[in-house]
Motif scaffolding. Structure first.
Motif, short mmCIF file in Angstrom:
data_model
loop_
_atom_site.label_atom_id
_atom_site.label_comp_id
_atom_site.label_asym_id
_atom_site.label_seq_id
_atom_site.Cartn_x
_atom_site.Cartn_y
_atom_site.Cartn_z
N TYR A 104 0.25 -0.66 -3.74
CA TYR A 104 0.99 0.56 -3.39
C TYR A 104 0.05 1.76 -3.35
CZ TYR A 104 5.18 -2.21 -4.37
OH TYR A 104 6.16 -3.17 -4.33
N VAL A 105 0.48 2.77 -2.58
CA VAL A 105 -0.25 4.02 -2.44
C VAL A 105 0.66 5.16 -2.90
CG1 VAL A 105 -1.40 5.60 -0.84
CG2 VAL A 105 -1.57 3.13 -0.49
N CYS A 106 0.11 6.08 -3.68
CA CYS A 106 0.89 7.22 -4.15
C CYS A 106 1.10 8.20 -3.00
CB CYS A 106 0.17 7.91 -5.31
SG CYS A 106 1.07 9.32 -5.99
N THR A 107 2.34 8.38 -2.58
CA THR A 107 2.64 9.25 -1.43
C THR A 107 3.34 10.54 -1.82
OG1 THR A 107 4.72 8.05 -1.07
CG2 THR A 107 2.77 7.30 0.16
N SER A 108 3.85 10.62 -3.05
CA SER A 108 4.51 11.84 -3.51
C SER A 108 4.33 11.96 -5.01
CB SER A 108 6.00 11.80 -3.15
OG SER A 108 6.69 12.92 -3.70
N TRP A 109 4.03 13.18 -5.46
CA TRP A 109 3.85 13.42 -6.89
C TRP A 109 4.35 14.82 -7.23
CZ3 TRP A 109 -1.50 12.65 -9.73
CH2 TRP A 109 -1.32 12.77 -11.10
N LYS A 110 5.53 14.89 -7.78
CA LYS A 110 6.07 16.13 -8.30
C LYS A 110 5.76 16.13 -9.79
CE LYS A 110 9.79 16.37 -4.89
NZ LYS A 110 11.27 16.43 -4.67
N HIS A 111 4.76 16.87 -10.17
CA HIS A 111 4.23 16.79 -11.53
C HIS A 111 5.32 17.04 -12.57
CE1 HIS A 111 0.01 16.30 -10.43
NE2 HIS A 111 0.26 17.14 -9.43
N ASN A 112 5.27 16.18 -13.59
CA ASN A 112 6.23 16.22 -14.71
C ASN A 112 7.66 15.92 -14.29
OD1 ASN A 112 4.39 17.12 -16.91
ND2 ASN A 112 4.18 18.91 -15.57
N GLU A 113 7.82 15.37 -13.07
CA GLU A 113 9.16 15.07 -12.58
C GLU A 113 9.25 13.67 -11.99
OE1 GLU A 113 12.15 16.63 -9.05
OE2 GLU A 113 10.88 18.10 -10.07
N SER A 114 8.44 13.39 -10.96
CA SER A 114 8.57 12.09 -10.29
C SER A 114 7.30 11.74 -9.51
CB SER A 114 9.77 12.10 -9.32
OG SER A 114 9.53 13.03 -8.27
N MET A 115 7.17 10.44 -9.21
CA MET A 115 6.11 9.94 -8.34
C MET A 115 6.72 8.88 -7.43
SD MET A 115 2.96 9.38 -11.07
CE MET A 115 1.65 9.49 -9.86
N VAL A 116 6.20 8.79 -6.22
CA VAL A 116 6.62 7.75 -5.29
C VAL A 116 5.37 7.00 -4.82
CG1 VAL A 116 7.69 7.21 -3.06
CG2 VAL A 116 8.62 9.07 -4.50
N TYR A 117 5.44 5.68 -4.90
CA TYR A 117 4.38 4.81 -4.41
C TYR A 117 4.98 3.94 -3.30
CZ TYR A 117 1.17 5.84 -8.29
OH TYR A 117 0.32 6.46 -9.17
N GLU A 118 4.29 3.87 -2.15
CA GLU A 118 4.78 3.08 -1.03
C GLU A 118 3.81 1.94 -0.72
OE1 GLU A 118 6.41 5.22 2.32
OE2 GLU A 118 6.48 7.07 1.14
N LYS A 119 4.35 0.88 -0.16
CA LYS A 119 3.58 -0.33 0.10
C LYS A 119 2.35 -0.03 0.94
CE LYS A 119 3.97 -4.96 2.11
NZ LYS A 119 4.88 -5.98 2.70
N ASN A 120 1.22 -0.61 0.53
CA ASN A 120 -0.04 -0.47 1.23
C ASN A 120 -0.20 -1.65 2.18
OD1 ASN A 120 -2.72 -0.22 2.05
ND2 ASN A 120 -3.58 -0.84 0.07
N PRO A 121 -0.14 -1.43 3.49
CA PRO A 121 -0.23 -2.55 4.44
C PRO A 121 -1.60 -3.22 4.44
CG PRO A 121 -0.34 -0.45 5.60
CD PRO A 121 0.01 -0.13 4.18
N TYR A 122 -2.61 -2.56 3.86
CA TYR A 122 -3.96 -3.13 3.81
C TYR A 122 -4.24 -3.89 2.52
CZ TYR A 122 -4.83 -0.09 7.82
OH TYR A 122 -4.77 0.53 9.05
N PHE A 123 -3.27 -3.97 1.62
CA PHE A 123 -3.43 -4.74 0.38
C PHE A 123 -3.73 -6.19 0.72
CE2 PHE A 123 -1.02 -6.97 -3.21
CZ PHE A 123 -2.05 -6.83 -4.13
N TYR A 124 -4.66 -6.80 0.01
CA TYR A 124 -5.12 -8.14 0.36
C TYR A 124 -3.98 -9.18 0.33
CZ TYR A 124 -4.95 -10.13 -4.37
OH TYR A 124 -4.53 -10.61 -5.58
N ALA A 171 -0.58 -8.33 0.87
CA ALA A 171 0.58 -7.53 1.29
C ALA A 171 1.75 -8.40 1.74
CB ALA A 171 0.17 -6.58 2.42
N ASP A 172 1.48 -9.58 2.26
CA ASP A 172 2.57 -10.43 2.76
C ASP A 172 3.53 -10.83 1.64
OD1 ASP A 172 1.53 -10.29 5.28
OD2 ASP A 172 0.61 -12.28 5.24
N ASN A 173 3.06 -10.82 0.42
CA ASN A 173 3.90 -11.23 -0.71
C ASN A 173 4.52 -10.07 -1.47
OD1 ASN A 173 3.62 -14.13 -0.52
ND2 ASN A 173 1.49 -13.86 -1.18
N VAL A 174 4.33 -8.86 -0.96
CA VAL A 174 4.93 -7.67 -1.57
C VAL A 174 6.24 -7.39 -0.84
CG1 VAL A 174 4.67 -5.21 -2.05
CG2 VAL A 174 2.68 -6.74 -2.22
#
Length: 582
Positions: free
Chosen positions: A224-244, A246-249
């Protein structure tokens, strides 16, 4: 690894309400307790559409650079957004990740890794063996100030740098001595690759090595790649298509609620807004302990308290007298009460520092080795049996031996008061343990003030030695006793007790012999002798009473019953990339 313990301990109805609750983690299979495998009640299910997993691990992470992280929650974020040559499987074994093949020389010193073809960073650029050479040398470089830089002491030196070299798709690492846990290191965050161009662009003057990943959007190579970070509130990680892999994610997105308020996260879990929480309020565990979505997993770790050996409370004392003061306070903690009546999820009283179940690096189990502790009969510390009145009498005798006077009621005379500050991070669980210790010590008139800090401040104050006594937790990074013991070398960034940090202070123990012993353990080729040296090092640490173990961890958390595929290693790291939501 430092544990941000916000996972709570069960509080049942107890006779003394001030001892209410504590934070936690240790080994469900190796311990016995009320967190059992009895028939569970029906748990709750996730309302997610299957594409998003909603998680709470902890509050704002301290560092996301895998070379700089020292916390368990940070390691989980690293494991899901970066990946090294190896990774840990669900059984906590290191297995190849970015490696297609590897060889080890007959003498156990040279490892040659062949990387898989076509590896990419999350921006689509090529990931090569050169990225590992750069990243490992960076983490070992004192200028990077990585707390884990000492892990690279296992390498032979090539001039002033560690002996690791990239050649095309091949990485060669030369060690100073055979290392039985080297492949485990290759799965650990500090050995994960970081993108050189991004790191150096964000840190042109060299003063902020972690600046490159202080905001969302940084380049990584994990699932996953961190795509959003609202400090002290939330983080969003989205699937990385280049992960070795990735087909199993299957889950496309991880949404993290950043909070240390276990009451709020528990409410969010019950409301269906979270699918996984790594913390349960102390007074709620009793209501969920038999639920199908409540889990207690094995873990290698130790909840302990640390004395700052350079603190002013020891001013004017000899090193021996300072250790005697710590000894007296150390035995005057009813650790069995804390584990049984506050913990209640199977935590086992810690009889020494290296946890039960840890390997000895020579085919055996460290705690089962035929080795006698010099204080095997020491009352109430090395043994699980405990008599508080006897411990109180012994603590009083120890303090009197170094000049303390007592009143007729058994409390300290006004001539020689002891006032201490006990530092914890924000959490009701830690508060409860602190109050239990406060009560124990007050029995002889010690005045204890409990100071609470936010997580990031707490970590930095401990590291800087800006405390007198602090709650501590160490979860093993790999399955070898040296990991529990090398954190206390004088050059370790994880040595919060400050042992060897100020050798001019007459109240601190001479730590040269310990440093030399750890160095010898790292370089010896005699594994049988190595085991004996590891036991000797643990004895030396225990004799200082600077680190007082309380209990061995297990790891409790809640996960919706229709979420499968998450696994948790005995090192406390959660892997979310293979989760599915039915």
């Amino acid at each position: 690894m430092k544990k941000k313990i916000v996972s709570a301990m069960l509080i049942a109805a107890m006779a003394t309400s001030m001892f209410a609750g504590c934070g936690s983690s240790a080994s469900s299979n190796s311990t016995t307790g009320t967190a059992s495998t009895e028939a569970s009640t029906e748990g709750s299910v996730s309302t997610s559409d299957g594409s998003t997993l909603r998680i709470n691990l902890a509050s704002e992470p301290d560092k996301l650079d895998p070379a700089l992280n020292t916390t368990v929650d940070g390691a989980a974020l690293a494991a899901n957004s970066f990946v090294g040559l190896f990774t840990f499987d669900k059984d906590s074994n290191p297995v190849p990740a970015l490696v297609s093949d590897y060889t080890v020389s007959d003498d156990g010193l040279t490892y040659t890794f062949t990387l898989k073809d076509g590896l990419k960073w999350s921006d689509g650029s090529d990931l090569t063996a050169a990225d590992f050479e750069y990243s490992w040398k960076r983490a070992a470089d004192p200028q990077t100030a990585a707390d884990y830089s000492y892990l690279f002491d296992v390498f032979a030196k090539d001039g002033d740098t560690i002996n690791v070299k990239a050649d095309g798709n091949t990485l060669t690492a030369v060690l100073a001595a055979p290392c039985p846990y080297f492949l485990q290191l290759c799965a650990f965050p500090v050995f994960m690759p970081v993108p050189q161009a991004a790191v150096e662009a964000a840190n042109a003057d060299g003063t902020n090595p972690g600046a490159w990943c202080a905001e969302a959007g940084f380049v990584s190579n994990g699932a996953y790649v961190c795509t959003s970070w609202k400090h002290n509130e939330s983080m969003v990680y989205e699937k990385n298509p280049y992960f070795y892999d990735a087909d199993n994610v299957k889950v496309e997105k991880l949404e993290f609620m950043l909070s240390a308020d276990d009451t709020a996260t528990f409410s969010a879990y019950n409301a269906g807004d979270l699918d996984f929480i790594d913390s349960i309020p102390s007074d709620e565990v009793a209501s969920v302990i038999n639920n199908a979505d409540f889990h207690v997993d094995d873990q290698l770790g130790n909840y302990y308290i640390a004395f700052n050996v350079n603190d002013k409370m020891f001013d004017g004392m000899s090193a021996e007298d300072a250790a005697t003061l710590r000894h007296a306070l150390g035995i005057l903690i009813d650790r069995g009460y804390i584990a049984e009546n506050i913990g209640q999820t199977g935590q086992k009283v810690a009889t020494a520092f290296v946890p039960d179940g840890m390997s000895d690096g020579n085919g055996g189990i460290f705690r089962e080795d035929d080795y006698d502790y010099p204080d095997a009969d020491s009352h109430g510390y090395y043994t699980a049996e405990y008599d508080f009145d006897a411990a109180k009498a012994e603590a009083t005798e120890l303090l009197e031996s170094i000049g303390y006077k007592f009143n007729d009621d058994g409390t300290l005379s006004d001539e020689n008061p002891i006032s201490v500050e006990y530092l914890i991070n924000e959490n009701t669980a830690h508060q409860a343990i602190a109050e239990a210790i406060q009560s124990d010590w007050s029995s002889i008139g010690v005045d204890v003030t409990i100071k609470t800090e936010e997580w990031d401040t707490f970590l930095n104050d401990r590291k800087a030695g800006a405390f007198s006594i602090a709650r501590e937790g160490w979860i093993a990074d790999y399955d070898d006793p040296i990991n529990m013991l090398e954190i206390f070398t004088s050059d370790s960034g994880n040595n919060d007790a400050q042992l060897g940090k100020n050798p001019e202070n007459s109240a601190t123990p001479d730590w040269t012999a310990y440093d030399n012993l750890i160095s010898e353990i790292r370089t010896t080729t005699d594994n049988t002798a190595r085991v004996q040296m590891l036991h000797q090092a643990e004895d030396m640490l225990m004799d200082t009473w600077a680190a007082v173990p309380i209990y061995f961890y297990n790891d409790d958390y809640m996960c919706k019953t229709n979420v499968t595929g998450i696994y948790n290693t005995k090192f406390g790291t959660k892997y979310f990339m293979y989760a599915t939501i039915e």
